[in-house]
Design a protein around this motif. Structure first.
Motif, PDB file in Angstrom:
ATOM      1  N   TYR A  41      42.601   3.285  46.606  1.00  0.00           N
ATOM      2  CA  TYR A  41      43.474   3.119  47.243  1.00  0.00           C
ATOM      3  C   TYR A  41      44.109   2.748  48.595  1.00  0.00           C
ATOM      4  O   TYR A  41      45.139   2.198  49.042  1.00  0.00           O
ATOM      5  CB  TYR A  41      43.595   4.295  47.948  1.00  0.00           C
ATOM      6  CG  TYR A  41      45.167   5.366  48.131  1.00  0.00           C
ATOM      7  CD1 TYR A  41      45.317   5.316  46.790  1.00  0.00           C
ATOM      8  CD2 TYR A  41      45.190   5.538  49.686  1.00  0.00           C
ATOM      9  CE1 TYR A  41      46.689   6.287  47.616  1.00  0.00           C
ATOM     10  CE2 TYR A  41      46.449   6.113  49.402  1.00  0.00           C
ATOM     11  CZ  TYR A  41      47.654   6.152  49.008  1.00  0.00           C
ATOM     12  OH  TYR A  41      48.641   6.639  48.591  1.00  0.00           O
ATOM     13  N   ARG A  54      53.614   0.075  41.173  1.00  0.00           N
ATOM     14  CA  ARG A  54      53.332   1.125  39.656  1.00  0.00           C
ATOM     15  C   ARG A  54      52.819  -0.932  39.810  1.00  0.00           C
ATOM     16  O   ARG A  54      52.128  -0.629  39.082  1.00  0.00           O
ATOM     17  CB  ARG A  54      54.966   0.927  38.939  1.00  0.00           C
ATOM     18  CG  ARG A  54      55.417   1.835  39.158  1.00  0.00           C
ATOM     19  CD  ARG A  54      56.680   1.905  38.110  1.00  0.00           C
ATOM     20  NE  ARG A  54      57.557   3.628  38.688  1.00  0.00           N
ATOM     21  CZ  ARG A  54      57.077   4.639  37.677  1.00  0.00           C
ATOM     22  NH1 ARG A  54      55.825   4.730  36.966  1.00  0.00           N
ATOM     23  NH2 ARG A  54      57.331   6.175  37.315  1.00  0.00           N
ATOM     24  N   TYR A 166      47.213   6.685  37.461  1.00  0.00           N
ATOM     25  CA  TYR A 166      48.151   8.036  38.699  1.00  0.00           C
ATOM     26  C   TYR A 166      47.561   8.729  39.671  1.00  0.00           C
ATOM     27  O   TYR A 166      48.143   8.635  40.458  1.00  0.00           O
ATOM     28  CB  TYR A 166      48.348   9.118  37.847  1.00  0.00           C
ATOM     29  CG  TYR A 166      49.396   8.996  36.613  1.00  0.00           C
ATOM     30  CD1 TYR A 166      50.747   8.004  36.923  1.00  0.00           C
ATOM     31  CD2 TYR A 166      48.179   8.566  34.811  1.00  0.00           C
ATOM     32  CE1 TYR A 166      51.249   7.982  35.426  1.00  0.00           C
ATOM     33  CE2 TYR A 166      49.760   8.041  34.022  1.00  0.00           C
ATOM     34  CZ  TYR A 166      51.149   7.569  34.614  1.00  0.00           C
ATOM     35  OH  TYR A 166      52.159   7.708  33.249  1.00  0.00           O
ATOM     36  N   LEU A 169      48.573   5.938  41.678  1.00  0.00           N
ATOM     37  CA  LEU A 169      49.841   5.672  42.048  1.00  0.00           C
ATOM     38  C   LEU A 169      50.091   7.126  43.168  1.00  0.00           C
ATOM     39  O   LEU A 169      51.686   7.261  43.413  1.00  0.00           O
ATOM     40  CB  LEU A 169      50.936   5.777  41.060  1.00  0.00           C
ATOM     41  CG  LEU A 169      52.293   5.596  40.780  1.00  0.00           C
ATOM     42  CD1 LEU A 169      53.351   4.482  41.476  1.00  0.00           C
ATOM     43  CD2 LEU A 169      53.055   6.226  39.450  1.00  0.00           C
ATOM     44  N   ASP A 170      49.742   7.847  42.367  1.00  0.00           N
ATOM     45  CA  ASP A 170      50.501   9.489  43.265  1.00  0.00           C
ATOM     46  C   ASP A 170      49.454  10.052  44.044  1.00  0.00           C
ATOM     47  O   ASP A 170      48.845  11.273  43.869  1.00  0.00           O
ATOM     48  CB  ASP A 170      50.683  10.422  41.885  1.00  0.00           C
ATOM     49  CG  ASP A 170      52.152  10.190  41.534  1.00  0.00           C
ATOM     50  OD1 ASP A 170      52.852   9.424  41.601  1.00  0.00           O
ATOM     51  OD2 ASP A 170      51.909  10.054  40.196  1.00  0.00           O
ATOM     52  N   ASP A 172      48.676  10.659  47.311  1.00  0.00           N
ATOM     53  CA  ASP A 172      48.851  10.875  48.102  1.00  0.00           C
ATOM     54  C   ASP A 172      49.800  11.943  48.427  1.00  0.00           C
ATOM     55  O   ASP A 172      49.579  13.229  49.230  1.00  0.00           O
ATOM     56  CB  ASP A 172      50.203   9.840  49.253  1.00  0.00           C
ATOM     57  CG  ASP A 172      51.668   9.593  48.442  1.00  0.00           C
ATOM     58  OD1 ASP A 172      50.979   9.883  46.621  1.00  0.00           O
ATOM     59  OD2 ASP A 172      52.337   8.568  48.616  1.00  0.00           O
ATOM     60  N   ARG A 173      50.422  12.338  46.737  1.00  0.00           N
ATOM     61  CA  ARG A 173      51.110  13.204  46.727  1.00  0.00           C
ATOM     62  C   ARG A 173      50.320  14.949  46.288  1.00  0.00           C
ATOM     63  O   ARG A 173      49.866  15.871  46.686  1.00  0.00           O
ATOM     64  CB  ARG A 173      51.501  13.077  45.132  1.00  0.00           C
ATOM     65  CG  ARG A 173      52.993  12.764  45.713  1.00  0.00           C
ATOM     66  CD  ARG A 173      53.765  12.639  44.611  1.00  0.00           C
ATOM     67  NE  ARG A 173      54.791  11.422  44.397  1.00  0.00           N
ATOM     68  CZ  ARG A 173      56.134  11.510  43.422  1.00  0.00           C
ATOM     69  NH1 ARG A 173      55.553  12.052  42.182  1.00  0.00           N
ATOM     70  NH2 ARG A 173      56.944  10.529  43.272  1.00  0.00           N
ATOM     71  N   TRP A 177      49.050  18.260  48.113  1.00  0.00           N
ATOM     72  CA  TRP A 177      49.211  19.228  47.076  1.00  0.00           C
ATOM     73  C   TRP A 177      47.611  19.677  48.270  1.00  0.00           C
ATOM     74  O   TRP A 177      47.679  21.276  48.422  1.00  0.00           O
ATOM     75  CB  TRP A 177      49.590  19.128  46.404  1.00  0.00           C
ATOM     76  CG  TRP A 177      48.519  20.383  45.320  1.00  0.00           C
ATOM     77  CD1 TRP A 177      50.076  21.161  45.588  1.00  0.00           C
ATOM     78  CD2 TRP A 177      47.752  20.199  44.571  1.00  0.00           C
ATOM     79  NE1 TRP A 177      49.132  22.683  44.875  1.00  0.00           N
ATOM     80  CE2 TRP A 177      47.913  22.114  44.510  1.00  0.00           C
ATOM     81  CE3 TRP A 177      46.365  20.162  44.665  1.00  0.00           C
ATOM     82  CZ2 TRP A 177      47.605  22.271  43.570  1.00  0.00           C
ATOM     83  CZ3 TRP A 177      45.653  20.689  43.908  1.00  0.00           C
ATOM     84  CH2 TRP A 177      45.779  21.579  43.073  1.00  0.00           C
TER      85      TRP A 177
END
Length: 357
Positions: A41, A54, A166, A169-170, A172-173, A177
């Motif tokens: 990351y 992406r 994924y 890609l996601d 940080d989300r 959460w």
């Protein structure tokens, strides 16, 4: 807790249990994807602004597949080919030739009574045939099990690749959460994540460094003295070098005995000197510097993590086991430091009313 809250909690627990059962067959691959995403990351954060998130996530996933997943597949193929080769040797073993050779030594060289040798020959022949047959059946059964494992591993690797993409890609989300649903203050969360980051890098980096260096150096030594299946034994040394106390001597020491038994005294002397002067020094000093000091984990904890990880998560548990224990230790450390902030303060006792004069 009222009835509605209890019912809702029961639903959450039941759905959580079902979700765990769904994930459990591929738990090691999910954890491995999360670990690889953690490692890649920081690089993704640098590449995403230049090439797009992406493209960056796809390129890093392909890199991880080549650098981390392909070696695991190669290791499985090496194990399979070695097992098949052993099975062919067992099936092709000439029991009669072995018995005739031993008979000649007993009768002609040692002067044993031929009648006693005949009786012994009948017993030994039956035992050898039974041993060879049992060994062949065992190896064949292991090969079938290995094929089934490889099918399961293929699905797991596909899942790992998609999850890694994924997660990058996601990721940080997902972290945001996790912060939202965690009932901790922002300062405690920051400290917890930082502690987990530090111990994870320390354990994973140091273990991988020690394992790869020792395994490659040990493979070079075996190659020089002419040991067969060097690639297989190199992989084995990489695996055992992760285990504290055990180390690569578990492979090169028996190899020295094998060379002596086959009459290669020069090769045995070289491998013994190489193992003591190079491999043992690297094992002792590099492990002490990189693992014990860098990770902050006691060697006994590392050993439990490795063996327990293998038992619970398979081959990937070699790396995941110590890391999970390190994360657990980091969580306890942060919890002990911030006990007063985590535990809600007790309500103050109401002040007593002043007495009337």
């Amino acid at each position: 807790m009222d009835v509605r809250t209890g019912f809702f909690a029961l639903i959450v627990v039941a759905l959580g249990a079902v979700g765990f059962l769904i994930v459990a067959p591929f738990l090691q691959f999910v954890l491995a994807a999360a670990l690889l995403a953690f490692l890649l990351y920081p690089l993704h954060e640098r590449l995403a602004p230049r090439f797009g998130p992406r493209v960056s996530a796809g390129a890093l996933t392909a890199f991880a597949f080549v650098a981390a997943i392909v070696p695991i597949v190669v290791f499985s193929l090496v194990i399979l080919s070695t097992a098949i080769e052993y099975l062919e040797r067992v099936e092709g073993a000439d029991v009669e030739a072995v018995i005739d050779s031993v008979r000649g030594v007993l009768v002609h060289d040692l002067g044993v009574d031929p009648t006693a040798v005949d009786e012994l020959e009948a017993v030994v022949a039956d035992e050898l045939e039974a041993v060879f047959a049992t060994a062949a059946e065992t190896v064949l059964g292991e090969i079938v099990g290995l094929v089934n494992t490889m099918i399961h591993t293929s699905f797991g690797l596909m899942l790992l690749v998609f999850l890694l993409y994924y997660f990058l890609l996601d990721g940080d989300r997902f972290v945001e959460w996790a912060r939202q649903i965690t009932p901790l203050t922002g300062d405690v969360q920051d400290e917890l994540f930082e502690e987990i980051r530090v111990v994870t890098w320390a354990v994973l980096g140091s273990h991988m460094l020690v394992a790869v260096v020792e395994g490659v150096l040990g493979g070079i030594g075996l190659y020089v003295v002419g040991i067969s299946n060097v690639a297989f034994w190199t992989v084995v040394m990489i695996v055992v070098s992760i285990l504290p106390v055990i180390g690569v001597w578990l492979v090169w020491a028996p190899a020295v005995g094998y060379l002596l038994a086959t009459g290669d005294v020069l090769g045995a002397a070289f491998l013994l000197a190489y193992g003591v002067a190079v491999l043992s020094v690297v094992d002792n000093y590099l492990r002490a510097i990189a693992v014990d000091r860098g990770s902050g984990l006691h060697p006994a904890v590392v050993l439990v993590g490795v063996l327990g990880g293998i038992y619970l998560l398979g081959v990937l548990g070699l790396f995941l086991g110590p890391i999970l224990l390190a994360v657990f230790k980091a969580s306890l450390t942060v919890f002990s430091r911030n006990w007063n902030d985590i535990e809600p303060p007790e309500p103050a006792e109401p002040a007593s009313a002043p007495r009337a004069e």
